[in-house]
Scaffold this motif. Structure first.
Motif, PDB file in Angstrom:
ATOM      1  N   VAL A  16       3.484 -10.359 -17.713  1.00 45.72           N
ATOM      2  CA  VAL A  16       2.614 -10.142 -16.558  1.00 45.72           C
ATOM      3  C   VAL A  16       3.442  -9.707 -15.350  1.00 45.72           C
ATOM      4  N   THR A  17       4.603 -10.318 -15.167  1.00 45.61           N
ATOM      5  CA  THR A  17       5.483  -9.931 -14.063  1.00 45.61           C
ATOM      6  C   THR A  17       5.933  -8.481 -14.223  1.00 45.61           C
ATOM      7  N   LEU A  18       6.240  -8.074 -15.446  1.00 48.17           N
ATOM      8  CA  LEU A  18       6.629  -6.678 -15.691  1.00 48.17           C
ATOM      9  C   LEU A  18       5.465  -5.727 -15.410  1.00 48.17           C
ATOM     10  N   VAL A  19       4.249  -6.156 -15.722  1.00 45.67           N
ATOM     11  CA  VAL A  19       3.069  -5.347 -15.389  1.00 45.67           C
ATOM     12  C   VAL A  19       2.999  -5.156 -13.873  1.00 45.67           C
ATOM     13  N   ARG A  20       3.320  -6.218 -13.123  1.00 43.25           N
ATOM     14  CA  ARG A  20       3.323  -6.111 -11.657  1.00 43.25           C
ATOM     15  C   ARG A  20       4.300  -5.038 -11.200  1.00 43.25           C
ATOM     16  N   LEU A  21       5.471  -4.987 -11.812  1.00 45.03           N
ATOM     17  CA  LEU A  21       6.463  -3.973 -11.454  1.00 45.03           C
ATOM     18  C   LEU A  21       5.973  -2.568 -11.828  1.00 45.03           C
ATOM     19  N   VAL A  22       5.362  -2.418 -12.995  1.00 43.99           N
ATOM     20  CA  VAL A  22       4.866  -1.114 -13.444  1.00 43.99           C
ATOM     21  C   VAL A  22       3.714  -0.639 -12.565  1.00 43.99           C
ATOM     22  N   LEU A  23       2.832  -1.552 -12.165  1.00 44.02           N
ATOM     23  CA  LEU A  23       1.689  -1.187 -11.321  1.00 44.02           C
ATOM     24  C   LEU A  23       2.106  -0.713  -9.934  1.00 44.02           C
ATOM     25  N   LEU A  24       3.301  -1.051  -9.536  1.00 42.02           N
ATOM     26  CA  LEU A  24       3.765  -0.726  -8.191  1.00 42.02           C
ATOM     27  C   LEU A  24       3.733   0.780  -7.907  1.00 42.02           C
ATOM     28  N   VAL A  25       4.120   1.579  -8.887  1.00 42.55           N
ATOM     29  CA  VAL A  25       4.150   3.033  -8.674  1.00 42.55           C
ATOM     30  C   VAL A  25       2.751   3.585  -8.425  1.00 42.55           C
ATOM     31  N   PRO A  26       1.769   3.343  -9.308  1.00 48.15           N
ATOM     32  CA  PRO A  26       0.437   3.886  -9.012  1.00 48.15           C
ATOM     33  C   PRO A  26      -0.195   3.305  -7.751  1.00 48.15           C
ATOM     34  N   VAL A  27       0.070   2.042  -7.461  1.00 50.61           N
ATOM     35  CA  VAL A  27      -0.464   1.443  -6.235  1.00 50.61           C
ATOM     36  C   VAL A  27       0.058   2.202  -5.020  1.00 50.61           C
ATOM     37  N   CYS A  28       1.360   2.416  -4.967  1.00 48.16           N
ATOM     38  CA  CYS A  28       1.955   3.102  -3.810  1.00 48.16           C
ATOM     39  C   CYS A  28       1.500   4.556  -3.719  1.00 48.16           C
ATOM     40  N   VAL A  29       1.389   5.231  -4.856  1.00 51.78           N
ATOM     41  CA  VAL A  29       0.930   6.629  -4.859  1.00 51.78           C
ATOM     42  C   VAL A  29      -0.495   6.708  -4.313  1.00 51.78           C
ATOM     43  N   LEU A  44      -5.360  -5.088  -5.504  1.00 55.77           N
ATOM     44  CA  LEU A  44      -5.827  -6.444  -5.809  1.00 55.77           C
ATOM     45  C   LEU A  44      -5.311  -6.882  -7.177  1.00 55.77           C
ATOM     46  N   LEU A  45      -5.389  -5.995  -8.151  1.00 55.24           N
ATOM     47  CA  LEU A  45      -4.870  -6.306  -9.488  1.00 55.24           C
ATOM     48  C   LEU A  45      -3.376  -6.592  -9.416  1.00 55.24           C
ATOM     49  N   TRP A  46      -2.646  -5.742  -8.682  1.00 54.76           N
ATOM     50  CA  TRP A  46      -1.201  -5.948  -8.523  1.00 54.76           C
ATOM     51  C   TRP A  46      -0.912  -7.325  -7.917  1.00 54.76           C
ATOM     52  N   ALA A  47      -1.586  -7.647  -6.816  1.00 53.61           N
ATOM     53  CA  ALA A  47      -1.336  -8.919  -6.124  1.00 53.61           C
ATOM     54  C   ALA A  47      -1.713 -10.113  -6.995  1.00 53.61           C
ATOM     55  N   SER A  48      -2.788  -9.998  -7.786  1.00 53.90           N
ATOM     56  CA  SER A  48      -3.237 -11.130  -8.594  1.00 53.90           C
ATOM     57  C   SER A  48      -2.248 -11.480  -9.696  1.00 53.90           C
ATOM     58  N   THR A  49      -1.436 -10.530 -10.123  1.00 53.85           N
ATOM     59  CA  THR A  49      -0.482 -10.835 -11.184  1.00 53.85           C
ATOM     60  C   THR A  49       0.541 -11.876 -10.744  1.00 53.85           C
ATOM     61  N   ASP A  50       0.790 -11.984  -9.444  1.00 51.17           N
ATOM     62  CA  ASP A  50       1.737 -12.997  -8.963  1.00 51.17           C
ATOM     63  C   ASP A  50       1.189 -14.396  -9.202  1.00 51.17           C
ATOM     64  N   ARG A 129       4.144 -17.939   2.605  1.00 50.18           N
ATOM     65  CA  ARG A 129       4.516 -16.661   3.217  1.00 50.18           C
ATOM     66  C   ARG A 129       4.161 -15.488   2.308  1.00 50.18           C
ATOM     67  N   THR A 130       4.497 -15.617   1.017  1.00 52.66           N
ATOM     68  CA  THR A 130       4.197 -14.547   0.064  1.00 52.66           C
ATOM     69  C   THR A 130       2.695 -14.342  -0.045  1.00 52.66           C
ATOM     70  N   PHE A 131       1.936 -15.438  -0.113  1.00 55.27           N
ATOM     71  CA  PHE A 131       0.480 -15.328  -0.190  1.00 55.27           C
ATOM     72  C   PHE A 131      -0.075 -14.632   1.052  1.00 55.27           C
ATOM     73  N   VAL A 132       0.387 -15.037   2.233  1.00 53.15           N
ATOM     74  CA  VAL A 132      -0.122 -14.445   3.475  1.00 53.15           C
ATOM     75  C   VAL A 132       0.209 -12.957   3.538  1.00 53.15           C
ATOM     76  N   LEU A 133       1.439 -12.590   3.189  1.00 53.91           N
ATOM     77  CA  LEU A 133       1.810 -11.175   3.221  1.00 53.91           C
ATOM     78  C   LEU A 133       1.012 -10.360   2.209  1.00 53.91           C
ATOM     79  N   MET A 134       0.848 -10.895   1.000  1.00 52.79           N
ATOM     80  CA  MET A 134       0.066 -10.163  -0.011  1.00 52.79           C
ATOM     81  C   MET A 134      -1.389 -10.031   0.423  1.00 52.79           C
ATOM     82  N   ALA A 135      -1.947 -11.113   0.951  1.00 49.88           N
ATOM     83  CA  ALA A 135      -3.331 -11.056   1.427  1.00 49.88           C
ATOM     84  C   ALA A 135      -3.462 -10.065   2.574  1.00 49.88           C
ATOM     85  N   ALA A 136      -2.480 -10.050   3.465  1.00 47.12           N
ATOM     86  CA  ALA A 136      -2.541  -9.154   4.623  1.00 47.12           C
ATOM     87  C   ALA A 136      -2.490  -7.690   4.204  1.00 47.12           C
TER      88      ALA A 136
END
Length: 193
Positions: A16-29, A44-50, A129-136
């Protein structure tokens, strides 16, 4: 396969953590093109993997040393990349990005050895802190896509997260400086996952 024979890295939470890393590219694009519904849902999908990887690690008793290392890397790398993308789109001021990156660099330089040596662990403040930043960042993208009038309020939440990031980073550095040089064999702080 029993967990005794399973390699440390071969866990569902680590996948699941690796999925978070892979999702990063399409999220940013997608975010770079201007936040829209697809970008927000993928973010939202990216953030929920954490959250999901931590729940799975505890529920399946699949905590691992690999997970302890890659989970915070995925968090920091992901947040930095998303904040950079949102900064490039004009939704965030450059100062927020600079403060986040400098704080992360300070922790990497001054506390990563203690963290890798299990002399310090993830703090409650770090998790909040991580939750607040991800939510923000999620709410910032959602507000930009759907309710632009809420952007100032969400940016205030982001600045609160940035302030917490600085405090949590300073806490990690201070705890790393105070930590004993080496933990006794077989001991160390409990896994953050």
């Amino acid at each position: 396969m029993s967990s005794a024979r399973r390699p440390d890295w071969a866990t569902l939470p680590n996948a699941v953590t690796l999925v978070r890393l892979v999702l990063l590219v399409p999220v940013c694009v997608l975010l770079a093109g201007g936040p829209d519904t697809v970008a927000v849902v993928l973010l939202l999908l990216w953030a929920s993997t954490d959250w999901v990887d931590g729940v799975l690690a505890r529920a399946l008793n699949q905590t691992s040393r690999t997970g302890e290392i890659i989970d915070p890397i995925a968090d920091r790398l992901g947040l930095a990349a998303i904040v950079l993308t949102l900064t490039l789109t004009g939704l965030l001021p450059w100062l927020a990005l600079v403060v986040i990156v400098l704080s992360d660099v300070a922790v990497a330089l001054l506390a990563s050895r203690a963290a890798l040596g299990r002399r310090i662990s993830v703090s409650a403040l770090g998790k909040v802190r991580t939750f607040v930043l991800m939510a923000a960042v999620l709410l910032l993208a959602a507000a930009a896509a759907w309710v632009p009038g809420l952007l100032p309020a969400v940016q205030a939440l982001l600045w609160a997260g940035v302030a917490m990031h600085v405090v949590a980073s300073a806490d990690y550095v201070l705890r790393a400086r105070r930590a004993p040089r080496a933990a006794p064999a077989g001991e160390g702080p409990p896994s953050p996952r």
